[in-house]
Structures are given as C-alpha cells and as structure tokens.
Design a protein around this motif. Structure first.
Motif, PDB file in Angstrom:
ATOM      1  N   GLU A   1       0.878  -1.184   0.000  1.00 36.32           N
ATOM      2  CA  GLU A   1       0.000   0.000   0.000  1.00 36.32           C
ATOM      3  C   GLU A   1       0.900   1.214   0.000  1.00 36.32           C
ATOM      4  O   GLU A   1       1.520   1.544   1.012  1.00 36.32           O
ATOM      5  CB  GLU A   1      -0.868   0.011   1.262  1.00 36.32           C
ATOM      6  N   VAL A   2       0.973   1.869  -1.133  1.00 41.49           N
ATOM      7  CA  VAL A   2       1.993   2.904  -1.328  1.00 41.49           C
ATOM      8  C   VAL A   2       1.394   4.304  -1.268  1.00 41.49           C
ATOM      9  O   VAL A   2       0.390   4.591  -1.911  1.00 41.49           O
ATOM     10  CB  VAL A   2       2.691   2.718  -2.695  1.00 41.49           C
ATOM     11  N   GLN A   3       2.024   5.169  -0.481  1.00 38.07           N
ATOM     12  CA  GLN A   3       1.691   6.595  -0.467  1.00 38.07           C
ATOM     13  C   GLN A   3       2.915   7.369  -0.903  1.00 38.07           C
ATOM     14  O   GLN A   3       4.010   7.150  -0.383  1.00 38.07           O
ATOM     15  CB  GLN A   3       1.335   7.039   0.952  1.00 38.07           C
ATOM     16  N   VAL A   4       2.732   8.289  -1.823  1.00 37.63           N
ATOM     17  CA  VAL A   4       3.848   9.099  -2.327  1.00 37.63           C
ATOM     18  C   VAL A   4       3.595  10.561  -1.992  1.00 37.63           C
ATOM     19  O   VAL A   4       2.552  11.116  -2.357  1.00 37.63           O
ATOM     20  CB  VAL A   4       3.994   8.964  -3.865  1.00 37.63           C
ATOM     21  N   PHE A   5       4.533  11.184  -1.296  1.00 37.55           N
ATOM     22  CA  PHE A   5       4.450  12.611  -1.002  1.00 37.55           C
ATOM     23  C   PHE A   5       5.352  13.373  -1.966  1.00 37.55           C
ATOM     24  O   PHE A   5       6.559  13.136  -1.995  1.00 37.55           O
ATOM     25  CB  PHE A   5       4.878  12.884   0.448  1.00 37.55           C
ATOM     26  N   GLU A   6       4.763  14.255  -2.747  1.00 37.08           N
ATOM     27  CA  GLU A   6       5.506  14.981  -3.779  1.00 37.08           C
ATOM     28  C   GLU A   6       5.355  16.485  -3.574  1.00 37.08           C
ATOM     29  O   GLU A   6       4.251  16.988  -3.394  1.00 37.08           O
ATOM     30  CB  GLU A   6       5.011  14.553  -5.172  1.00 37.08           C
ATOM     31  N   ARG A   7       6.473  17.183  -3.634  1.00 38.81           N
ATOM     32  CA  ARG A   7       6.485  18.634  -3.414  1.00 38.81           C
ATOM     33  C   ARG A   7       5.701  19.417  -4.469  1.00 38.81           C
ATOM     34  O   ARG A   7       4.957  20.334  -4.166  1.00 38.81           O
ATOM     35  CB  ARG A   7       7.951  19.106  -3.409  1.00 38.81           C
ATOM     36  N   ARG A   8       5.873  19.029  -5.719  1.00 40.72           N
ATOM     37  CA  ARG A   8       5.229  19.783  -6.798  1.00 40.72           C
ATOM     38  C   ARG A   8       3.737  19.449  -6.892  1.00 40.72           C
ATOM     39  O   ARG A   8       3.276  18.457  -6.337  1.00 40.72           O
ATOM     40  CB  ARG A   8       5.920  19.476  -8.129  1.00 40.72           C
ATOM     41  N   SER A   9       3.019  20.278  -7.644  1.00 35.77           N
ATOM     42  CA  SER A   9       1.601  19.949  -7.817  1.00 35.77           C
ATOM     43  C   SER A   9       1.448  18.895  -8.909  1.00 35.77           C
ATOM     44  O   SER A   9       2.380  18.602  -9.653  1.00 35.77           O
ATOM     45  CB  SER A   9       0.772  21.197  -8.088  1.00 35.77           C
ATOM     46  N   ASP A  10       0.243  18.345  -8.979  1.00 36.97           N
ATOM     47  CA  ASP A  10      -0.058  17.270  -9.921  1.00 36.97           C
ATOM     48  C   ASP A  10       0.201  17.757 -11.349  1.00 36.97           C
ATOM     49  O   ASP A  10      -0.465  18.687 -11.811  1.00 36.97           O
ATOM     50  CB  ASP A  10      -1.533  16.858  -9.742  1.00 36.97           C
ATOM     51  N   PRO A  11       1.166  17.148 -12.050  1.00 33.99           N
ATOM     52  CA  PRO A  11       1.499  17.634 -13.394  1.00 33.99           C
ATOM     53  C   PRO A  11       0.370  17.414 -14.401  1.00 33.99           C
ATOM     54  O   PRO A  11       0.412  17.964 -15.487  1.00 33.99           O
ATOM     55  CB  PRO A  11       2.736  16.803 -13.770  1.00 33.99           C
TER      56      PRO A  11
ATOM     57  N   LEU B   1       7.484  12.154   9.599  1.00 34.36           N
ATOM     58  CA  LEU B   1       7.813  13.101   8.542  1.00 34.36           C
ATOM     59  C   LEU B   1       6.980  14.368   8.694  1.00 34.36           C
ATOM     60  O   LEU B   1       5.768  14.283   8.918  1.00 34.36           O
ATOM     61  CB  LEU B   1       7.545  12.466   7.164  1.00 34.36           C
ATOM     62  N   ALA B   2       7.635  15.515   8.584  1.00 34.78           N
ATOM     63  CA  ALA B   2       6.926  16.795   8.658  1.00 34.78           C
ATOM     64  C   ALA B   2       6.758  17.343   7.246  1.00 34.78           C
ATOM     65  O   ALA B   2       7.746  17.490   6.512  1.00 34.78           O
ATOM     66  CB  ALA B   2       7.716  17.776   9.524  1.00 34.78           C
ATOM     67  N   PHE B   3       5.518  17.625   6.885  1.00 36.66           N
ATOM     68  CA  PHE B   3       5.240  18.150   5.543  1.00 36.66           C
ATOM     69  C   PHE B   3       4.698  19.563   5.592  1.00 36.66           C
ATOM     70  O   PHE B   3       3.914  19.916   6.474  1.00 36.66           O
ATOM     71  CB  PHE B   3       4.240  17.248   4.804  1.00 36.66           C
ATOM     72  N   HIS B   4       5.138  20.338   4.616  1.00 36.99           N
ATOM     73  CA  HIS B   4       4.637  21.688   4.423  1.00 36.99           C
ATOM     74  C   HIS B   4       3.785  21.670   3.170  1.00 36.99           C
ATOM     75  O   HIS B   4       4.267  21.283   2.103  1.00 36.99           O
ATOM     76  CB  HIS B   4       5.835  22.642   4.268  1.00 36.99           C
ATOM     77  N   ASP B   5       2.512  22.066   3.301  1.00 32.64           N
ATOM     78  CA  ASP B   5       1.620  22.112   2.142  1.00 32.64           C
ATOM     79  C   ASP B   5       1.948  23.365   1.323  1.00 32.64           C
ATOM     80  O   ASP B   5       1.768  24.484   1.801  1.00 32.64           O
ATOM     81  CB  ASP B   5       0.157  22.119   2.598  1.00 32.64           C
ATOM     82  N   GLU B   6       2.425  23.154   0.096  1.00 36.83           N
ATOM     83  CA  GLU B   6       2.904  24.268  -0.724  1.00 36.83           C
ATOM     84  C   GLU B   6       1.780  25.175  -1.200  1.00 36.83           C
ATOM     85  O   GLU B   6       2.035  26.289  -1.659  1.00 36.83           O
ATOM     86  CB  GLU B   6       3.665  23.727  -1.942  1.00 36.83           C
ATOM     87  N   ARG B   7       0.537  24.721  -1.116  1.00 37.06           N
ATOM     88  CA  ARG B   7      -0.586  25.554  -1.557  1.00 37.06           C
ATOM     89  C   ARG B   7      -1.215  26.302  -0.399  1.00 37.06           C
ATOM     90  O   ARG B   7      -1.398  27.508  -0.455  1.00 37.06           O
ATOM     91  CB  ARG B   7      -1.631  24.696  -2.280  1.00 37.06           C
TER      92      ARG B   7
END
Ligand code: FAD
Ligand code: E1W
Length: 483
Positions: free
Chosen positions: A31-41, A145-151
């Motif tokens: 069960e894979v979760q991917v955290f990506e900095r950029r927005s959905d291309p 993991l600490a995430f910053h929401d870029e939006r």
C-alpha cells in the motif's frame, strides 16, 4: 501475500524514480503513499512549459516493462540510432550506437514520462499526495515526517515504520537522516554548468501544429521510421539521432522531441576561458555561438529569449558512504548517487535501483534493516561505477579531434568487437544495451582498454596490428559474457 502490518510504504518524491518505484511496489501488493512537493502535473494548465527530454536505455526500459508501462512510455519515445557529430566545418556524420535497430536509445519528454509513470502507479493502486514538501523528519521506532503544504502553507505530520527517499539530488530525507547518523556525504562539483535552448519544430500543416497531449505529432518517428507519409517532417535536423557539437572543452547536444522540436543543451565551464562567466548575456552568448556553433545558431529561433530566461544548471556528483538508516529510511536514485549526465544513465540507474529495492522488499517485508543493507551492498558499487564512467564520458564526448593513438585503439576495438561478439563488447554497449552490472561493464572496459594499448603500442595504422596475437589475447584474457 504481505502481512498487513508490513504492507504500508511511504515514499518521498514522485519524480521519475519515485513514481516508478511506487508502481513496482503497488504491483507487488504494497500500500503505497507518495508525497511529492510539486503539484499534480496532470492538472489543467500545467503541461506546456519547457520541454526537457532525456534518453531511456535498456536498463531503464527493463524496469518500465516490469511496471507494465512499456506501451504508454514507448508511445512517447523518439528513436535515436546513434550520435550525429557536427564538426566545426559544418559537416556531420552519424555514428551508430549499436549493431542494428535493436541497439538504440529513446528520447522522452521528462514531463510526459513522469505523467505516464504517475498514471501507472495510480492504476496499480498507489496514492499520490501532491504539493507536500518534506520539511524535516525525526526517527524513533519508525519515522515521523513533517510536511509543508505548498498551496495552503499548512503543516502536517505523517508517521510510518520507514520512509523511502526518491526526492532527488537535494534530498530533504537525506538531510534528516544525516542529522541522526552521518551518511558520509560528499558533493563534488564538476565546475561546468549547462543551459537549455530550443530548436523549434518547423511550421506544419495546421492539423499538426499542436498535437494533443499524449499523442506524438509523429507516431512514425516513435517507431523509428521517417515515413511521415504525405506530411512534411516537422524536424529541422535528423530526428532519429542524438546530436553532438563537440568543441574541445565544451559542447552542445540536442535530443529530439516527438513534437518535432529539439532540446539543445550547452555544457560549458563556469569560469575560465571560455565559460559561462564570459558570456553573461544573450548578446555576448550570440557572438560565442556565431564563432563556435555557426551551423546550430540559425536553428535556435528564440536564442536570446532562451539564453536570458533559462537558468544555468549545476552539475555535481554525490557520493555517500551509507544509503540507509538501519530499517527506518533508505535512499535511491539521485538522492543516493546524483551523477553528471554525460552517459545518459542517471534515470536508468535510478530505475534499476527501484527494481532491485522492490524485489528485495517483497522477498523479505518484515526485515527492512536487512533489505536496505542488502540493497546498498548490491547497488552502491554499481552506482560508483556509472558515476565514474559518466565523468569519463564528458571528456570523450566533447573532444572531436582525438589523438592518433586513441583513433587507432578505437578502430582496433571495433574490429575486435566484430571478431569476438559476446566477449569483446564496447563499454558503451555494455552500459547502454545490456543489464550487466555497471561495475562489471567498468571492469571489462578497463581490461579491454589495457589490451588495446598493448596491441597498438608503437603502431601507426591498423594494418600493422598482429591480429592472430590480438585474437589469442582476447580469448586468454576476456571471459565470454554469461548469457
Ligand atoms: P528527480 O527526478 O529529481 O525527482 C525528485 C522528485 O522529488 C521531484 O519530483 C521533486 O519535486 C521531489 N522532491 C524534491 N524534494 C522534495 C521534498 N522536500 N519533498 C517532497 N518531494 C520532493 N538520465 C538518464 O537516464 N538519461 C538522460 O538522458 C539524462 N539526461 C540528463 C540531462 C541533464 C541536463 C541532467 C541534469 C540529468 C540527466 N539525467 C539523465 C539524470 C536524470 O535526470 C536523473 O537521474 C533523474 O531525474 C533522477 O530521478 P529521481 O526521481 O531520483 O530525482
Ligand atoms: C547517451 C545529456 C546526455 C544524455 C545522453 C548522452 C549524452 C552524451 C548526454 C551518451 C553518449 C544518451 N549519451 N552519446 N553518445 N555517446 N555517448 O548515450 O544520453 Cl550529454
């Protein structure tokens, strides 16, 4: 079947390697979760920026096949049969990469390849969380993991048993791991940078002008043929080649895009003569190109604009002593071993990493520390070998006027490759068209090179080489490649 408590996998970075690994793991039952900095291309309005392309070779393609994404990916690809070398006098020659069209490489749009791999990962069941920048990580039992929401700018945290970092050369996960236990990081700048320029597609029949996303303007180009039927070709120069303008201490290259344009990259020293420091603006750069790349400049329709607005890219090699923090975190791709791009193998190597890691994890999902240690044991020597070969290839690429000794050895190398197929194989071919471990390709290359030096020592031309002795030495010293 993977036990439920071992099923969850958290990946940081949904670039080329992250998206491919997500697919490989999801298809193996994780069960894979991917955290990506950029927005959905894939979001509307996203596509249409600069088209940057890169070369896919056998190692990468093999992993793409395992991900079940070969068809979608190959629909985007333009075949490159060899390198087209453009000399100062304007004349150009095509040097085939392989023996025939089964030994070629493929030019792909980075953006479209990433989209195809994200689509494949989602189809396989992986979940992507876009606009999520890893800002830091702490390690206890597992990883937080600490995430910053870029939006929205909001912060969140995600706890997992372990984290996989595919977040590229500037990896934030690597930085967090390094703070806990030093990874022995060393970054070696090349001292040369790069600038991307463009040869636009030729004006086309209106129906060809802006092909819909995902559909190449020229499917026949992808198939490798130039049979465009009644359509005039949109390509200003030969489409099915990687173009090189070697100029000694610097060079330009151009890779074809399916739309008919080419992405050109100038590789040049940062300082000294000549260098980026000496061509700070488009006007000076144009004078440099008039002198050094006279036949290329007229094709660069938006030269001033491109030169002014595209940044100078940085090139360095990343060496690490360790790729993992016991069973709690591991790095792969550029995050573990960023390299200079001169063999076109960075992504290919990262894809090989992904396949190796997926295979090891599914074989032993309960013991991550053992899996990550084994992953590092298998991959690190190979990454170090391709890092070294990529550095060497810059010198070979940009030098068009090689010395006579080099030319004689190259000629004999070609002859011996013909006489001893499956035994004496050019190093470029072992790297590009086989999946032999990089380390072995590197070692075989050295053995072959030593042999060529010995056989050519003191000689001027190929007719003077004692071929009977050459054949005997090849058989004595170089083992056949295992099938
Ligand atoms: P990346 O592609 O850099 O992806 C990393 C991802 O992680 C990105 O999506 C990024 O947004 C995300 N990310 C970064 N930081 C964070 C964070 N803090 N939180 C969340 N997400 C984050 N290789 C080839 O095989 N063939 C070629 O022809 C070739 N040509 C090249 C030409 C040039 C000029 C250069 C510079 C490289 C070239 N390469 C080539 C190398 C190739 O680009 C890399 O090896 C490849 O992109 C590595 O993939 P990756 O997924 O590891 O890293
Ligand atoms: C390839 C950026 C890039 C990508 C590449 C290659 C090169 C030079 C560069 C190596 C090559 C495909 N190469 N090409 N011809 N001889 N060696 O094979 O990807 Cl600069």
């Amino acid at each position: 079947m993977i036990a439920p408590e071992h099923r969850a996998v958290t990946l940081v970075g949904g670039g080329l390697v992250g998206a491919l690994l997500a697919t490989l793991l999801a298809r193996r039952g994780f069960e894979v979760q991917v955290f990506e900095r950029r927005s959905d291309p894939r979001r509307a309005g996203h596509v249409g920026g600069r088209s940057i392309n890169l070369a896919l070779a056998e190692r990468g393609l093999h992993a793409v096949r395992d991900a079940g994404a070969e068809d979608e990916v190959m629909r985007l690809a333009v075949m490159m049969r060899g390198r087209m070398v453009h000399h100062r006098d304007g004349h150009a020659e095509l040097l085939r990469y392989g023996r025939d069209d089964s030994e070629v490489i493929w030019s792909l749009s980075r953006g479209r390849l990433n989209i195809a791999l994200i689509d494949a990962a989602e189809r396989a069941g992986a979940r992507f969380r876009f606009d999520q920048r890893l800002a830091g990580a702490t390690f206890g039992e597992g990883a937080t993991l600490a995430f910053h929401d870029e939006r929205s700018g909001s912060e969140s945290s995600h706890t997992c048993a372990f984290a996989i970092g595919a977040d590229g050369a500037g990896s934030a996960l690597r930085e967090a791991m390094n703070a806990v236990a030093p990874l022995g990081e060393r970054i070696e700048p090349l001292g040369h940078g790069y600038k991307e320029l463009e040869i636009p597609a030729l004006r086309q029949h209106p129906s060809m002008e802006s092909p819909p996303v995902g559909i190449p303007a020229s499917p026949s180009a992808a198939a490798g043929g130039l049979d465009l039927g009644p359509q005039p070709s949109p390509f200003a120069i030969e489409p099915n080649a990687l173009h090189i303008w070697p100029r000694g201490s610097y060079m330009c290259i151009a890779l074809p895009n399916a739309e008919g344009n080419f992405t050109v990259t100038l590789f040049l020293a940062n300082a000294g003569h000549p260098s980026f420091a000496e061509i700070p603006d488009a006007t000076t750069a144009r004078r440099f190109f008039e002198r050094e790349f006279a036949d290329l400049l007229p094709l660069l329709a938006d030269f001033d604009e491109d030169f002014t607005h595209n940044p100078i890219g940085v090139l360095s090699t990343l060496y690490l002593d360790r790729w993992h923090l016991d069973g709690r975190a591991v790095l792969l791709g550029d995050a573990a071993h960023a390299m200079v791009p001169f063999h076109g193998q960075g992504m290919n190597c990262g894809f090989e990493d992904a396949l190796e890691l997926a295979e090891l994890l599914v074989a032993n999902p309960a013991d991550r520390a053992a899996v990550f240690a084994e992953f590092q044991r298998r991959r690190k020597p190979n990454a170090e070998a391709i890092i070294e070969m990529a550095l060497e290839n810059y010198v070979e690429m940009r030098d068009s006027v090689a010395d006579p000794g080099f030319l004689l050895r190259r000629e004999l190398g070609r002859l011996l490759a013909e006489r001893h197929p499956g035994r004496f194989v050019p190093r470029y071919s072992m790297v590009t068209f086989s999946r032999m471990p990089y380390r072995e390709a590197f070692a075989r290359g050295m053995l072959q090179d030593a042999l060529l030096h010995e056989l050519c020592d003191g000689l001027q031309h190929i007719g003077q080489v004692d071929l009977a002795r050459a054949d005997a030495l090849v058989r004595a010293r170089i083992a056949p490649i295992a099938a």
